[in-house]
Design an enzyme around this catalytic site. Structure first.
Site, PDB file in Angstrom:
ATOM      1  N   LYS A 215       0.839  -1.214   0.000  1.00 45.37           N
ATOM      2  CA  LYS A 215       0.000   0.000   0.000  1.00 45.37           C
ATOM      3  C   LYS A 215       0.870   1.259   0.000  1.00 45.37           C
ATOM      4  CE  LYS A 215      -1.976  -1.121   3.919  1.00 45.37           C
ATOM      5  NZ  LYS A 215      -1.274  -2.399   4.229  1.00 45.37           N
TER       6      LYS A 215
ATOM      7  N   ARG B  20      -9.585   1.254   8.735  1.00 39.46           N
ATOM      8  CA  ARG B  20      -9.337  -0.177   8.886  1.00 39.46           C
ATOM      9  C   ARG B  20     -10.199  -0.813   9.960  1.00 39.46           C
ATOM     10  NH1 ARG B  20      -3.195   0.662   8.933  1.00 39.46           N
ATOM     11  NH2 ARG B  20      -2.819  -1.490   9.407  1.00 39.46           N
TER      12      ARG B  20
ATOM     13  N   ARG C  98      12.085  -5.345   4.622  1.00 38.84           N
ATOM     14  CA  ARG C  98      11.721  -3.928   4.396  1.00 38.84           C
ATOM     15  C   ARG C  98      12.634  -2.978   5.181  1.00 38.84           C
ATOM     16  NH1 ARG C  98       5.718  -1.908   5.378  1.00 38.84           N
ATOM     17  NH2 ARG C  98       5.980  -2.845   7.409  1.00 38.84           N
TER      18      ARG C  98
ATOM     19  N   ARG D 111      11.294  -1.345  10.912  1.00 38.06           N
ATOM     20  CA  ARG D 111      10.201  -1.034  11.843  1.00 38.06           C
ATOM     21  C   ARG D 111      10.137  -2.042  12.980  1.00 38.06           C
ATOM     22  NH1 ARG D 111       5.077   0.267   8.011  1.00 38.06           N
ATOM     23  NH2 ARG D 111       4.052  -0.920   9.658  1.00 38.06           N
TER      24      ARG D 111
ATOM     25  N   ARG E  50      -0.754  -8.386  13.486  1.00 40.47           N
ATOM     26  CA  ARG E  50      -1.278  -7.494  12.433  1.00 40.47           C
ATOM     27  C   ARG E  50      -2.109  -8.284  11.422  1.00 40.47           C
ATOM     28  NH1 ARG E  50       4.250  -5.149  10.794  1.00 40.47           N
ATOM     29  NH2 ARG E  50       3.187  -4.002   9.148  1.00 40.47           N
TER      30      ARG E  50
HETATM   31  P1  AP5 Z   1       4.814  -1.616   1.810  1.00 41.80           P
HETATM   32  O1  AP5 Z   1       4.489  -0.749   0.647  1.00 41.80           O
HETATM   33  O2  AP5 Z   1       5.575  -1.006   2.941  1.00 41.80           O
HETATM   34  O3  AP5 Z   1       3.506  -2.361   2.322  1.00 41.80           O
HETATM   35  P2  AP5 Z   1       2.256  -1.792   3.145  1.00 41.80           P
HETATM   36  O4  AP5 Z   1       1.048  -2.465   2.586  1.00 41.80           O
HETATM   37  O5  AP5 Z   1       2.268  -0.298   3.157  1.00 41.80           O
HETATM   38  O6  AP5 Z   1       2.608  -2.418   4.545  1.00 41.80           O
HETATM   39  P3  AP5 Z   1       2.524  -1.815   6.017  1.00 41.80           P
HETATM   40  O7  AP5 Z   1       3.249  -2.816   6.872  1.00 41.80           O
HETATM   41  O8  AP5 Z   1       3.015  -0.395   6.082  1.00 41.80           O
HETATM   42  O9  AP5 Z   1       1.009  -1.868   6.281  1.00 41.80           O
HETATM   43  P4  AP5 Z   1       0.313  -1.839   7.625  1.00 41.80           P
HETATM   44  O10 AP5 Z   1      -1.088  -1.602   7.216  1.00 41.80           O
HETATM   45  O11 AP5 Z   1       0.569  -3.040   8.465  1.00 41.80           O
HETATM   46  O12 AP5 Z   1       1.058  -0.654   8.408  1.00 41.80           O
HETATM   47  P5  AP5 Z   1       0.699   0.886   8.634  1.00 41.80           P
HETATM   48  O13 AP5 Z   1       1.953   1.659   8.486  1.00 41.80           O
HETATM   49  O14 AP5 Z   1      -0.479   1.310   7.849  1.00 41.80           O
HETATM   50  O15 AP5 Z   1       5.611  -2.888   1.236  1.00 41.80           O
HETATM   51  C1  AP5 Z   1       6.158  -3.858   2.116  1.00 41.80           C
HETATM   52  C2  AP5 Z   1       7.537  -4.317   1.594  1.00 41.80           C
HETATM   53  O16 AP5 Z   1       7.336  -5.049   0.403  1.00 41.80           O
HETATM   54  C3  AP5 Z   1       8.478  -3.168   1.240  1.00 41.80           C
HETATM   55  O17 AP5 Z   1       9.780  -3.543   1.570  1.00 41.80           O
HETATM   56  C4  AP5 Z   1       8.316  -3.005  -0.285  1.00 41.80           C
HETATM   57  O18 AP5 Z   1       9.506  -2.516  -0.893  1.00 41.80           O
HETATM   58  C5  AP5 Z   1       8.003  -4.433  -0.700  1.00 41.80           C
HETATM   59  N1  AP5 Z   1       7.068  -4.517  -1.829  1.00 41.80           N
HETATM   60  C6  AP5 Z   1       5.935  -3.777  -2.022  1.00 41.80           C
HETATM   61  N2  AP5 Z   1       5.306  -4.169  -3.140  1.00 41.80           N
HETATM   62  C7  AP5 Z   1       6.042  -5.197  -3.648  1.00 41.80           C
HETATM   63  C8  AP5 Z   1       5.905  -6.041  -4.806  1.00 41.80           C
HETATM   64  N3  AP5 Z   1       4.862  -5.920  -5.671  1.00 41.80           N
HETATM   65  N4  AP5 Z   1       6.842  -6.995  -5.009  1.00 41.80           N
HETATM   66  C9  AP5 Z   1       7.891  -7.156  -4.158  1.00 41.80           C
HETATM   67  N5  AP5 Z   1       8.083  -6.388  -3.055  1.00 41.80           N
HETATM   68  C10 AP5 Z   1       7.160  -5.417  -2.813  1.00 41.80           C
HETATM   69  O19 AP5 Z   1       0.244   0.854  10.160  1.00 41.80           O
HETATM   70  C11 AP5 Z   1       1.179   0.554  11.179  1.00 41.80           C
HETATM   71  C12 AP5 Z   1       0.459   0.507  12.523  1.00 41.80           C
HETATM   72  O20 AP5 Z   1      -0.114   1.811  12.804  1.00 41.80           O
HETATM   73  C13 AP5 Z   1      -0.753  -0.456  12.600  1.00 41.80           C
HETATM   74  O21 AP5 Z   1      -0.346  -1.780  12.907  1.00 41.80           O
HETATM   75  C14 AP5 Z   1      -1.562   0.189  13.731  1.00 41.80           C
HETATM   76  O22 AP5 Z   1      -0.985  -0.085  14.983  1.00 41.80           O
HETATM   77  C15 AP5 Z   1      -1.392   1.686  13.455  1.00 41.80           C
HETATM   78  N6  AP5 Z   1      -2.438   2.204  12.567  1.00 41.80           N
HETATM   79  C16 AP5 Z   1      -2.250   2.767  11.340  1.00 41.80           C
HETATM   80  N7  AP5 Z   1      -3.431   3.128  10.802  1.00 41.80           N
HETATM   81  C17 AP5 Z   1      -4.386   2.794  11.713  1.00 41.80           C
HETATM   82  C18 AP5 Z   1      -5.804   2.889  11.709  1.00 41.80           C
HETATM   83  N8  AP5 Z   1      -6.474   3.420  10.658  1.00 41.80           N
HETATM   84  N9  AP5 Z   1      -6.463   2.429  12.799  1.00 41.80           N
HETATM   85  C19 AP5 Z   1      -5.819   1.907  13.874  1.00 41.80           C
HETATM   86  N10 AP5 Z   1      -4.462   1.784  13.913  1.00 41.80           N
HETATM   87  C20 AP5 Z   1      -3.747   2.214  12.842  1.00 41.80           C
END
Ligand code: AP5
Length: 219
Positions: free
Chosen positions: A14, A89, A124, A157, A168
């Site tokens: 994402k 989410r 990552r 991270r 997660r």
């Molecule tokens: P990446 O693009 O970083 O993936 P992502 O989907 O953004 O993964 P996240 O781990 O950031 O998602 P998340 O939803 O768990 O975390 P968030 O930061 O939102 O890609 C991952 C890796 O794969 C990278 O190394 C990339 O280079 C590689 N890659 C990507 N695409 C690829 C492909 N096609 N092929 C090969 N490699 C690829 O949230 C973190 C925390 O914040 C949550 O756990 C929660 O505690 C809190 N939080 C955030 N938002 C909320 C909310 N709305 N409500 C409650 N808590 C929240």
């Protein structure tokens, strides 16, 4: 004005694709995860309240997230649209967004298998202040351990350790899958379009499909 949601399991890509969309379509990317990580880094009140939840891989309480989003969407750069990455989410967050009369153009669900997620998160590396994301194998930086644009050090991270990833994934299934079903249902009776994209493909292939969807919204 285009308003998009990117939704999917952790590591689906994402954040990576949000950055691509942001550059190509000149839309601000609003990542709740990135906002919260910056609050933690700056040791703000909000950062202290949510640090433990994030490190453990649990969701931050809805009322804190809704406050963050409310404040962010009022900023002037959001007046011509935006990409929401990681919000909503929970069903409560989706309903709060709907009740603030935000009309979404599209919901992009990037779907990836659990085995792929674990390999992606283990490799990552991120640039903390910008949120730029790299992968040591699939999307390496030009210089090992350094951000391409600033040359600053990359970090891993804390929530990318095994136990947090498992939590997660559980939270994705229990809290966020119902949100995906909600938007799929909405797309049948509203102008909001929904697409499910197979994220288990090379980065450029995923972005090509996203671009086709984005172009179809604008035509
Ligand atoms: P990446 O693009 O970083 O993936 P992502 O989907 O953004 O993964 P996240 O781990 O950031 O998602 P998340 O939803 O768990 O975390 P968030 O930061 O939102 O890609 C991952 C890796 O794969 C990278 O190394 C990339 O280079 C590689 N890659 C990507 N695409 C690829 C492909 N096609 N092929 C090969 N490699 C690829 O949230 C973190 C925390 O914040 C949550 O756990 C929660 O505690 C809190 N939080 C955030 N938002 C909320 C909310 N709305 N409500 C409650 N808590 C929240």
């Amino acid at each position: 004005m285009t308003k998009i949601i990117l939704i999917g399991p952790p590591g689906a890509g994402k954040g990576t694709q949000a950055e691509n969309i942001s550059q190509q379509y000149e839309l601000p990317c609003i990542s709740t995860g990135q906002i919260l990580r910056q609050e933690i880094q700056n040791q703000t009140d909000l950062g202290q309240k949510c640090q433990q939840c994030i490190d453990n891989g649990e969701l931050v309480p809805d009322h804190l997230i809704l406050e963050v989003i409310h404040t962010r969407l009022l900023q002037s750069d959001c007046s011509q649209g935006y990409i929401l990455d990681g919000f909503p989410r929970t069903l409560r967050q989706a309903q709060a967004l709907a009740s603030s009369e935000v009309l979404l153009d599209g919901v992009i669900y990037i779907n990836v298998r659990d085995e792929v997620i674990i390999e992606r998160l283990a490799g990552r590396w991120i640039h903390l202040s910008s949120g730029r994301v790299y992968h040591e194998k699939f999307n390496p930086p030009k210089v090992l351990g350094k951000d391409d644009l600033t040359g600053e050090s990359l970090t891993q991270r804390k929530d990318d350790k095994k136990e947090s990833i498992q939590r997660r994934l559980i939270s994705f299934r229990e809290d966020t899958q119902p949100v995906i079903d909600y938007y799929l249902d909405q797309s049948r009776s509203s102008t909001t379009r929904f697409i499910e994209i197979d994220g288990d493909r090379p980065l450029n292939d995923v972005f090509t499909e996203i671009s086709a969807f984005m172009n179809s919204l604008q035509s």
